[in-house]
Design an enzyme around this catalytic site. Structure first.
Site, mmCIF file in Angstrom:
data_model
loop_
_atom_site.group_PDB
_atom_site.id
_atom_site.type_symbol
_atom_site.label_atom_id
_atom_site.label_comp_id
_atom_site.label_asym_id
_atom_site.label_seq_id
_atom_site.Cartn_x
_atom_site.Cartn_y
_atom_site.Cartn_z
ATOM 1 N N ASP A 74 50.579 -52.247 -3.620
ATOM 2 C CA ASP A 74 50.150 -52.757 -2.148
ATOM 3 C C ASP A 74 50.369 -51.900 -1.172
ATOM 4 O O ASP A 74 51.582 -51.705 -0.614
ATOM 5 C CB ASP A 74 50.583 -54.070 -2.036
ATOM 6 N N SER A 155 32.047 -45.071 10.290
ATOM 7 C CA SER A 155 32.195 -46.276 11.280
ATOM 8 C C SER A 155 33.248 -45.798 12.615
ATOM 9 O O SER A 155 33.149 -46.286 13.408
ATOM 10 C CB SER A 155 32.724 -47.316 10.564
ATOM 11 N N TYR A 166 38.020 -51.867 11.499
ATOM 12 C CA TYR A 166 37.954 -50.984 10.346
ATOM 13 C C TYR A 166 37.804 -49.607 11.221
ATOM 14 O O TYR A 166 38.332 -48.480 10.444
ATOM 15 C CB TYR A 166 36.675 -51.548 9.551
ATOM 16 N N VAL A 199 28.161 -45.577 0.696
ATOM 17 C CA VAL A 199 28.186 -45.414 -0.706
ATOM 18 C C VAL A 199 28.060 -46.496 -1.462
ATOM 19 O O VAL A 199 28.658 -47.614 -1.296
ATOM 20 C CB VAL A 199 29.648 -44.567 -1.106
ATOM 21 N N THR A 201 28.875 -48.629 -4.447
ATOM 22 C CA THR A 201 29.991 -49.069 -5.260
ATOM 23 C C THR A 201 29.853 -50.518 -5.668
ATOM 24 O O THR A 201 29.008 -51.445 -5.140
ATOM 25 C CB THR A 201 31.390 -48.761 -4.496
#
Length: 259
Positions: A74, A155, A166, A199, A201
């Protein structure tokens, strides 16, 4: 200090080098790990999904006859980052390349979000980079060699409503990259950043299928990217072919031109 120019035919040979990729159980991270494995590297597949990480590690070891391990991590927890580096050192002796691929997006307008939403994204997309880099750098500095690759995102330019937090985290990663390159460059450690556009995914496929035509209008090449195209840029920045490149952010985004 004089550095010999690498033979370009050998510049992408990662035999006996060890690369750790976070968030590598799928998507871009998996493609990055596979690219390094195909070039002879020992590869650490680090992911919150331990079973997925081990599955990818086993697949790459079989496909490329290289040494791999899957590690649960994590990245938002500093102690976990330290444990990841320790596991890497125990398995392979040293960590040569760290790829801070792990990130967490999720689209939600800022005024509809709560502080808990911000915390989750920042802890993974920003603090994950800080944690893993801080854990990996001492060994690299001690050996006077090493490479760290961080991730920004299109972004960070502030053009994506719903991705404010983000994007802010990714802007911070870009700034962090520049500063760290200056702090550790004298010790022979290079720090660079890749900035992917959209992208395709497993986590974005459904959304891309819904908006593929519209998304194409945002890119000069009129299409979204593929994981391997980002992986190629990461490998270049980690290779001897990029031996005099540090502190840079390379945009891998098909010529992003939001209309």
């Amino acid at each position: 200090m004089t550095i010999e120019s690498p033979d370009i035919r050998q510049a992408f040979d990662f035999t006996d080098k060890t690369v750790c990729v976070t968030g590598a159980a799928q998507g871009i991270g998996e493609a990055v790990a596979e690219a390094f494995a195909s070039l002879g590297a020992n590869v650490v597949i680090a992911d919150l999904d331990e079973a997925g990480a081990r599955k990818v590690a086993d697949r790459l070891a079989d496909a490329y006859d290289t040494r791999t391990i899957g590690v649960e991590i994590d990245v938002s927890e500093y102690d976990a980052a330290v444990a990841m580096v320790e596991a890497t050192n125990e398995a392979f002796g040293a960590l040569d390349v760290l790829v801070n691929n792990a990130g967490l997006a999720g689209v939600k307008r800022f005024l509809d979000s709560e502080p808990s939403d911000w915390d989750e994204k920042l802890r993974v997309s920003l603090y994950g980079t800080l944690n893993c880099t801080h854990a990996a750098l001492p060994g690299m500095v001690e050996r006077n060699e090493g490479v760290v690759i961080n991730y920004a995102s299109s972004s960070y330019r502030g053009n994506d409503p719903g991705l404010a937090v983000y994007g802010a985290a990714k802007a911070a990663n870009k700034s962090f990259t520049k500063t760290m390159a200056k702090e550790v460059g004298g010790a022979g450690v290079r720090v660079n950043c890749v900035c992917p556009g959209t992208v395709e995914t497993p986590s974005t496929t459904e959304w891309i299928e819904k908006y593929r035509e519209k998304l194409g209008e945002s890119y000069a090449l009129e299409r979204v990217g593929q994981p391997a195209e980002v992986a190629n840029a990461v490998v270049f920045l980690a290779s001897d072919a990029a031996s005099w490149i540090t502190g840079e952010t390379v945009h891998v985004d098909g010529g992003y031109i939001r209309r």
